[in-house]
Enzyme design. Structure first.
Site, PDB file in Angstrom:
ATOM      1  N   ASN A   1       0.727  -1.044  -0.102  1.00 51.92           N
ATOM      2  CA  ASN A   1       0.051  -0.104   0.130  1.00 51.92           C
ATOM      3  C   ASN A   1       0.859   1.223  -0.090  1.00 51.92           C
ATOM      4  O   ASN A   1       1.794   1.184   0.597  1.00 51.92           O
ATOM      5  CB  ASN A   1      -0.939   0.001   0.970  1.00 51.92           C
ATOM      6  CG  ASN A   1      -1.887  -1.354   1.384  1.00 51.92           C
ATOM      7  OD1 ASN A   1      -2.188  -1.655   0.141  1.00 51.92           O
ATOM      8  ND2 ASN A   1      -2.380  -1.587   2.412  1.00 51.92           N
TER       9      ASN A   1
ATOM     10  N   HIS B   1       5.615  -0.720  -2.888  1.00 44.17           N
ATOM     11  CA  HIS B   1       5.173  -0.048  -3.999  1.00 44.17           C
ATOM     12  C   HIS B   1       5.476   1.665  -3.864  1.00 44.17           C
ATOM     13  O   HIS B   1       4.787   2.161  -4.540  1.00 44.17           O
ATOM     14  CB  HIS B   1       3.890  -0.398  -4.437  1.00 44.17           C
ATOM     15  CG  HIS B   1       3.844  -1.882  -4.928  1.00 44.17           C
ATOM     16  ND1 HIS B   1       2.655  -2.507  -4.917  1.00 44.17           N
ATOM     17  CD2 HIS B   1       4.950  -2.510  -5.349  1.00 44.17           C
ATOM     18  CE1 HIS B   1       3.038  -3.800  -5.137  1.00 44.17           C
ATOM     19  NE2 HIS B   1       4.212  -3.946  -5.443  1.00 44.17           N
TER      20      HIS B   1
ATOM     21  N   CYS C   1      14.900  13.695 -13.499  1.00 46.21           N
ATOM     22  CA  CYS C   1      16.213  14.253 -12.497  1.00 46.21           C
ATOM     23  C   CYS C   1      16.014  14.099 -11.269  1.00 46.21           C
ATOM     24  O   CYS C   1      16.719  14.086 -10.282  1.00 46.21           O
ATOM     25  CB  CYS C   1      16.429  15.736 -12.823  1.00 46.21           C
ATOM     26  SG  CYS C   1      15.300  16.879 -11.891  1.00 46.21           S
TER      27      CYS C   1
ATOM     28  N   CYS D   1      14.158  20.592 -15.188  1.00 43.91           N
ATOM     29  CA  CYS D   1      14.596  19.972 -16.557  1.00 43.91           C
ATOM     30  C   CYS D   1      13.288  19.719 -17.186  1.00 43.91           C
ATOM     31  O   CYS D   1      13.223  19.113 -18.342  1.00 43.91           O
ATOM     32  CB  CYS D   1      15.097  18.372 -16.054  1.00 43.91           C
ATOM     33  SG  CYS D   1      14.083  17.218 -15.482  1.00 43.91           S
TER      34      CYS D   1
ATOM     35  N   SER E   1      -4.279 -10.926  -2.328  1.00 45.76           N
ATOM     36  CA  SER E   1      -4.189 -12.139  -3.206  1.00 45.76           C
ATOM     37  C   SER E   1      -3.014 -12.575  -3.778  1.00 45.76           C
ATOM     38  O   SER E   1      -3.004 -13.767  -4.415  1.00 45.76           O
ATOM     39  CB  SER E   1      -5.287 -12.102  -4.371  1.00 45.76           C
ATOM     40  OG  SER E   1      -4.964 -10.936  -5.423  1.00 45.76           O
TER      41      SER E   1
ATOM     42  N   ASN F   1      -7.963 -12.924   4.469  1.00 50.08           N
ATOM     43  CA  ASN F   1      -8.388 -12.475   3.171  1.00 50.08           C
ATOM     44  C   ASN F   1      -9.594 -12.704   2.750  1.00 50.08           C
ATOM     45  O   ASN F   1     -10.205 -13.794   3.462  1.00 50.08           O
ATOM     46  CB  ASN F   1      -7.257 -12.711   2.285  1.00 50.08           C
ATOM     47  CG  ASN F   1      -7.517 -11.694   0.833  1.00 50.08           C
ATOM     48  OD1 ASN F   1      -7.535 -10.521   1.129  1.00 50.08           O
ATOM     49  ND2 ASN F   1      -7.145 -12.259  -0.243  1.00 50.08           N
TER      50      ASN F   1
END
Length: 258
Positions: free
Chosen positions: A111, A130, A141, A165, A203, A226
């Site tokens: 997350n 992530h 840059c 940039c 999952s 889950n």
């Protein structure tokens, strides 16, 4: 021999587990107001069908972003994914409980919301595989920018460019085609030190995050919490406890008993 739910609670309470690894996915943040990715109809990827994409993951592809940043901007605006004022759920509070009791080895999370940190979990224990939304940066840059400024541009439908940039700016979220944070690879070997692994709200479909389970020692119990517990990756593993249902309801029940 597989762990039972009553044994799990008893051993957590007695602090028999002292090196717990958490592997968390989007399902632990649904109660905070965020969509998960893969649930039928309600998941973000199903909701992205209105954009007529050949693959919904294109929204988070760095090469697509370079060519068409307005797609990511539209998704942020449409689904409110730039809401930075979210509150931790029972699952995040559970992770904090483990950390406060010195039972947490590491928390690997897919997350980007950072709610583990908001809940009070020590930053040294949280690996945001992530990336995160605390800052934004230039994709060329790497100059850092205030993420709130980026989301202000989203609201105004103005593509934000680097003042140095002229490169594109985006939150420090890992897109497909970008390398994972170095901290992930530094912490990955520590999974072998775990005496319990709890997988929540995922999952296990995204690699290389899902491959972490192959680093778990055979004698270490795995707990999966889950709404879908029929995961192929866990089929060969005998020492496991599968708890199917709503993550928040299950964790709330466990917390009450702790």
């Amino acid at each position: 021999m597989s762990l039972t739910l009553s044994e799990l609670i008893r051993k957590l309470k007695a602090k028999e587990f002292k090196k717990i690894t958490i592997a968390a996915g989007a399902g632990i943040s649904v109660a905070a107001g965020l969509s998960d990715y893969r649930s039928k109809d309600t998941g973000l990827y199903d909701q992205l069908k209105k954009f007529n994409l050949s693959n919904p993951e294109q929204v988070y592809d760095i090469n697509v972003f370079r060519k068409n940043p307005s797609l990511y901007y539209s998704v942020c605006k449409e689904f409110g994914t730039h809401n930075l004022d979210l509150q931790p759920t029972f699952a995040h509070q559970f992770i904090y409980h483990l950390d406060r009791n010195d039972q947490l080895l590491n928390c690997f999370t897919q997350n980007i919301d950072g709610l583990e940190l908001v809940a009070g979990v020590r930053e040294s224990k949280v690996i945001q595989v992530h990336g995160h939304r605390r800052t934004a940066s230039c994709i060329d840059c790497k100059k850092t920018y205030c993420v709130k400024t980026f989301y202000q541009n989203v609201d105004k439908n103005e593509i934000m460019k680097c003042t140095d940039c002229n490169g594109l700016i985006k939150p420090d979220v890992v897109f497909f085609g970008q390398p994972l944070p170095s901290l992930y690879f530094q912490k990955l070997p520590e999974i072998s030190l775990s005496d319990l692994v709890i997988i929540m709200g995922t999952s296990l479909q995204v690699q290389p995050f899902s491959n972490m389970i192959y680093r778990i020692n055979e004698n270490v119990p795995i707990v999966l919490i889950n709404k879908d517990t029929n995961l192929r990756r866990l089929e060969p593993i005998n020492n496991k406890l599968l708890i199917k249902g709503d993550v928040q309801d299950i964790i709330s029940s466990i917390m009450k008993q702790l």
